[in-house]
Design a protein around this motif. Structure first.
Motif, mmCIF file in Angstrom:
data_model
loop_
_atom_site.group_PDB
_atom_site.id
_atom_site.type_symbol
_atom_site.label_atom_id
_atom_site.label_comp_id
_atom_site.label_asym_id
_atom_site.label_seq_id
_atom_site.Cartn_x
_atom_site.Cartn_y
_atom_site.Cartn_z
ATOM 1 N N ILE A 189 0.829 -1.210 0.000
ATOM 2 C CA ILE A 189 0.000 0.000 0.000
ATOM 3 C C ILE A 189 0.862 1.259 0.000
ATOM 4 C CG2 ILE A 189 -1.986 -1.126 1.069
ATOM 5 C CD1 ILE A 189 -1.194 0.027 3.728
ATOM 6 N N THR A 190 2.071 1.171 0.563
ATOM 7 C CA THR A 190 2.988 2.310 0.493
ATOM 8 C C THR A 190 3.424 2.557 -0.948
ATOM 9 O OG1 THR A 190 3.795 1.942 2.747
ATOM 10 C CG2 THR A 190 5.192 3.243 1.287
ATOM 11 N N LEU A 191 3.683 1.493 -1.679
ATOM 12 C CA LEU A 191 4.084 1.635 -3.082
ATOM 13 C C LEU A 191 2.940 2.186 -3.933
ATOM 14 C CD1 LEU A 191 6.203 -1.624 -3.549
ATOM 15 C CD2 LEU A 191 7.038 0.744 -3.533
ATOM 16 N N ARG A 192 1.705 1.872 -3.551
ATOM 17 C CA ARG A 192 0.554 2.481 -4.240
ATOM 18 C C ARG A 192 0.567 3.998 -4.065
ATOM 19 N NH1 ARG A 192 -4.560 -0.760 -4.796
ATOM 20 N NH2 ARG A 192 -5.619 1.173 -4.177
ATOM 21 N N GLN A 193 0.850 4.435 -2.833
ATOM 22 C CA GLN A 193 0.921 5.869 -2.581
ATOM 23 C C GLN A 193 2.146 6.482 -3.252
ATOM 24 O OE1 GLN A 193 -1.311 7.817 -1.233
ATOM 25 N NE2 GLN A 193 -0.057 9.671 -1.351
ATOM 26 N N ARG A 194 3.237 5.732 -3.284
ATOM 27 C CA ARG A 194 4.441 6.235 -3.931
ATOM 28 C C ARG A 194 4.205 6.481 -5.424
ATOM 29 N NH1 ARG A 194 8.949 4.530 -6.704
ATOM 30 N NH2 ARG A 194 10.909 5.597 -6.152
ATOM 31 N N GLN A 195 3.409 5.627 -6.044
ATOM 32 C CA GLN A 195 3.085 5.828 -7.459
ATOM 33 C C GLN A 195 2.365 7.159 -7.677
ATOM 34 O OE1 GLN A 195 5.216 3.706 -9.158
ATOM 35 N NE2 GLN A 195 3.538 3.822 -10.643
ATOM 36 N N ILE A 196 1.542 7.536 -6.720
ATOM 37 C CA ILE A 196 0.864 8.833 -6.811
ATOM 38 C C ILE A 196 1.879 9.965 -6.712
ATOM 39 C CG2 ILE A 196 -0.749 10.375 -5.612
ATOM 40 C CD1 ILE A 196 -2.430 7.947 -4.952
ATOM 41 N N VAL B 218 -4.203 11.302 -2.077
ATOM 42 C CA VAL B 218 -3.865 10.074 -1.352
ATOM 43 C C VAL B 218 -4.599 8.881 -1.949
ATOM 44 C CG1 VAL B 218 -3.322 11.190 0.831
ATOM 45 C CG2 VAL B 218 -5.671 10.538 0.364
ATOM 46 N N ASP B 219 -3.920 7.748 -1.926
ATOM 47 C CA ASP B 219 -4.535 6.484 -2.307
ATOM 48 C C ASP B 219 -5.514 6.062 -1.219
ATOM 49 O OD1 ASP B 219 -4.491 3.825 -3.888
ATOM 50 O OD2 ASP B 219 -3.985 3.218 -1.831
ATOM 51 N N TRP B 220 -6.709 5.635 -1.609
ATOM 52 C CA TRP B 220 -7.747 5.351 -0.609
ATOM 53 C C TRP B 220 -7.343 4.222 0.336
ATOM 54 C CZ3 TRP B 220 -10.137 0.677 0.118
ATOM 55 C CH2 TRP B 220 -9.984 -0.291 -0.890
ATOM 56 N N LEU B 221 -6.638 3.211 -0.190
ATOM 57 C CA LEU B 221 -6.246 2.083 0.650
ATOM 58 C C LEU B 221 -5.139 2.487 1.621
ATOM 59 C CD1 LEU B 221 -6.837 -0.881 1.154
ATOM 60 C CD2 LEU B 221 -5.136 -1.464 -0.584
ATOM 61 N N TYR B 222 -4.176 3.254 1.137
ATOM 62 C CA TYR B 222 -3.098 3.748 1.991
ATOM 63 C C TYR B 222 -3.662 4.636 3.094
ATOM 64 C CZ TYR B 222 1.216 6.150 3.332
ATOM 65 O OH TYR B 222 2.260 6.667 4.036
ATOM 66 N N SER B 223 -4.574 5.508 2.722
ATOM 67 C CA SER B 223 -5.192 6.408 3.691
ATOM 68 C C SER B 223 -5.987 5.634 4.740
ATOM 69 C CB SER B 223 -6.108 7.399 2.974
ATOM 70 O OG SER B 223 -6.925 8.090 3.888
ATOM 71 N N LEU C 258 -8.986 16.855 1.826
ATOM 72 C CA LEU C 258 -10.134 17.072 0.943
ATOM 73 C C LEU C 258 -11.421 16.517 1.540
ATOM 74 C CD1 LEU C 258 -8.556 16.328 -2.571
ATOM 75 C CD2 LEU C 258 -9.039 18.554 -1.524
ATOM 76 N N GLU C 259 -11.332 15.410 2.239
ATOM 77 C CA GLU C 259 -12.511 14.837 2.896
ATOM 78 C C GLU C 259 -12.991 15.745 4.029
ATOM 79 O OE1 GLU C 259 -12.137 10.757 4.055
ATOM 80 O OE2 GLU C 259 -11.054 10.207 2.226
ATOM 81 N N ARG C 260 -12.057 16.300 4.779
ATOM 82 C CA ARG C 260 -12.441 17.181 5.882
ATOM 83 C C ARG C 260 -13.056 18.478 5.362
ATOM 84 N NH1 ARG C 260 -7.705 17.370 10.346
ATOM 85 N NH2 ARG C 260 -9.399 18.353 11.528
ATOM 86 N N LEU C 261 -12.461 19.024 4.316
ATOM 87 C CA LEU C 261 -13.018 20.253 3.738
ATOM 88 C C LEU C 261 -14.416 20.009 3.186
ATOM 89 C CD1 LEU C 261 -9.923 21.743 1.841
ATOM 90 C CD2 LEU C 261 -10.743 22.275 4.154
ATOM 91 N N ALA C 262 -14.610 18.863 2.535
ATOM 92 C CA ALA C 262 -15.928 18.531 1.990
ATOM 93 C C ALA C 262 -16.959 18.379 3.104
ATOM 94 C CB ALA C 262 -15.847 17.251 1.167
ATOM 95 N N ALA C 263 -16.553 17.733 4.201
ATOM 96 C CA ALA C 263 -17.475 17.552 5.328
ATOM 97 C C ALA C 263 -17.838 18.894 5.958
ATOM 98 C CB ALA C 263 -16.855 16.622 6.369
ATOM 99 N N LEU C 264 -16.866 19.792 6.065
ATOM 100 C CA LEU C 264 -17.133 21.112 6.640
ATOM 101 C C LEU C 264 -18.020 21.950 5.733
ATOM 102 C CD1 LEU C 264 -13.574 21.929 8.028
ATOM 103 C CD2 LEU C 264 -15.664 21.770 9.407
ATOM 104 N N SER C 265 -18.070 21.654 4.450
ATOM 105 C CA SER C 265 -18.880 22.408 3.499
ATOM 106 C C SER C 265 -20.228 21.746 3.216
ATOM 107 C CB SER C 265 -18.134 22.570 2.171
ATOM 108 O OG SER C 265 -16.912 23.247 2.366
ATOM 109 N N SER C 266 -20.437 20.557 3.790
ATOM 110 C CA SER C 266 -21.598 19.759 3.381
ATOM 111 C C SER C 266 -22.937 20.330 3.820
ATOM 112 C CB SER C 266 -21.449 18.334 3.927
ATOM 113 O OG SER C 266 -21.431 18.350 5.352
ATOM 114 N N LYS C 267 -22.939 21.089 4.921
ATOM 115 C CA LYS C 267 -24.201 21.635 5.426
ATOM 116 C C LYS C 267 -23.994 23.100 5.773
ATOM 117 C CE LYS C 267 -25.598 17.251 7.548
ATOM 118 N NZ LYS C 267 -25.934 16.587 8.830
#
Length: 483
Positions: A31-38, A456-461, A471-480
């Motif tokens: 999973i680290t190598l998946r993130q490294r590819q990014i 970030v790779d979803w599996l690595y994260s 990005l997930e935190r910003l989206a959650a803060l903007s959701s409502k």
């Protein structure tokens, strides 16, 4: 105790331990190598990121994380091979034997001084870990962190810091180790309950003692001066009945440019600590003194000949110009700092700290109960090369580190998932207090300042991140809409 290689024939326990350790290592590297590819391929700022990070900062963050990942992969391989060799060559029984011979050399029968031998064993193991680990620490600090502008330590400061940390940790850990061994040997069939109570007491004592007596040995804690920021923090604390008694700033910039904030304390005695690197306009008192001296020196230049003064002014202008180009302003505004604290205090208000504590202590009880069941199993000792002795400390090491390894992996993953959930809840708490926009801007600034990579790779994260990606935190803060 048989010298030499640990026998693998019919030793399925050690084989299973090594197999599991390497399977986990392979999985984590995958999973680290998946993130490294990014890091390797995501060179241009993606559309979803370009509103929060410019190309230059994005590029710096990408290279920083790539350097850290490459370093971590190499270190991981060396560490895994080292651990396997130690187990296969009987490193643990050998070190235990050396500890016993040291006691015998000074006229003590090691058989009668198990606790003393255990402390020697622990100390020698710590020295070995320090020697083998120090090159990695030095490279990480003075090459990677230095290259990317985070390290602020001089070599002398680093050496003194490492020496203090080592001996202080040894003093504390040896006292705890000696007490645990004594409790296990003297506690009878229900020793695991006494051990559990002891661990709870030690945890509470350390939470109380560490911030006031140990942390100041390494960092300087200065009360936050009166002003708008202090007033706003006190106002925030009062609005949710947070029992704030002290507000400190710690000189994190003497070590690193990374930033943080936290609170600690029991009951009605809570303290908040801000890293000086968290605040964009904060200057350490010592730096203020140095700047005052510089200004005084500048004033003295008025008495110098005109030609010399012009040379000094030209040099100062050149330095100032260089500083503008190389030093971007970092940290958060006062309003953003308050928003960050709204998130942190949300953990307190929502009882996340207490929940973590109780879950942790329940886990300790389960582990000690399982340890009490397994400690008399001879096969566990012989699997690791202990044929004639069953030292308590070795039993603790074998069972908690190796036998519980599958359980530890599952528990760690579940705690990571819970931590992510708590982070979202704390963000939502700050949002309900009206800090959504400020918290978004603060999180974005901290992402940039710390050169955290936003893609970030979803599996690595999922496996590694105790905090949700930005990005997930910003989206959650903007959701409502804000409450």
């Amino acid at each position: 105790m048989k010298p030499g290689l640990v026998e693998l024939e019919d030793n399925y326990i050690l084989f299973a331990v090594l197999l599991f350790i390497w399977l986990v290592f392979i999985w984590e590297n995958y999973i680290t190598l998946r993130q490294r590819q990014i890091y390797m391929n995501a060179i241009q700022v993606p559309a979803e990121v370009n509103t929060i990070m410019d190309q230059e900062t994005y590029g710096k963050a990408r290279i920083y994380q790539l350097d850290k990942t490459n370093f971590g992969l190499i270190k991981g391989v060396v560490s895994e091979v080292e651990s396997a060799v130690i187990l296969l060559l009987g490193g643990l029984p050998y070190l235990w034997g050396v500890s016993g011979r040291l006691l015998d050399y000074y006229g003590y029968n090691s058989a009668d001084y198990e606790i003393t031998q255990s402390l020697i064993f622990s100390f020698l193991g710590a020295v070995f870990g320090l020697v083998t680990g120090m090159p990695w620490t030095i490279y990480s600090t003075f090459v990677i962190e230095e290259k990317h502008g985070f390290n602020k330590q001089t070599l002398g400061f680093f050496i003194k810091d490492q020496i203090k940390k080592f001996f202080l940790f040894q003093a504390i850990s040896m006292a705890i180790t000696a007490a645990l061994i004594y409790i296990i040997k003297a506690g009878g069939d229900y020793f695991f309950i006494y051990c559990w109570v002891f661990v709870i007491v030690v945890s509470l004592v350390m939470v109380t003692v560490y911030p006031d007596y140990i942390a100041p040995l390494f960092d300087t804690f200065t009360p936050l001066a009166d002003g708008p920021l202090k007033s706003e923090i006190e106002k925030l604390a009062a609005s949710i009945n947070f029992p704030l008694t002290k507000l400190y700033v710690v000189d994190g910039s003497t070590r690193s440019n990374h930033s943080n904030a936290y609170f600690y304390g029991f009951f009605k005695n809570k303290r908040i600590v801000l890293f000086d690197t968290l605040m964009e306009d904060y200057i350490l008192p010592q730096k203020q003194t140095d700047e005052a001296k510089t200004e005084t020196s500048a004033d003295d230049s008025e008495d110098k000949p005109e030609a010399e003064t012009e040379v000094l002014d030209a040099a100062a202008a050149k330095d100032a110009s260089t500083e503008v180009k190389t030093e971007a302003k970092k940290g958060c505004t006062n309003e953003e700092v308050v928003a960050v604290l709204a998130h942190e205090l949300g953990h307190w208000y929502l009882n996340h700290v207490l929940k973590n504590f109780f879950i942790g202590q329940a886990n300790v009880l389960v582990c000690f109960a399982a340890f009490a069941y397994l400690i008399k199993t001879t096969a566990l000792y012989t699997a690791f090369g202990f044929y004639d002795e069953k030292p308590v400390l070795v039993g603790l090491l074998i069972i908690f580190t190796y036998i519980f390894a599958p359980y530890n992996e599952v528990e760690s993953f579940l705690m990571t998932m819970m931590s992510r959930r708590f982070e979202f809840q704390a963000d939502e708490f700050g949002k309900k207090l009206g800090f959504a926009k400020l918290l978004q801007s603060a999180l974005t600034k901290l992402q940039k300042d710390n050169l955290s990579f936003p893609v970030v790779d979803w599996l690595y994260s999922t496996w590694n991140y105790s905090h949700p990606p930005l990005l997930e935190r910003l989206a959650a803060l903007s959701s409502k809409k804000e409450s």
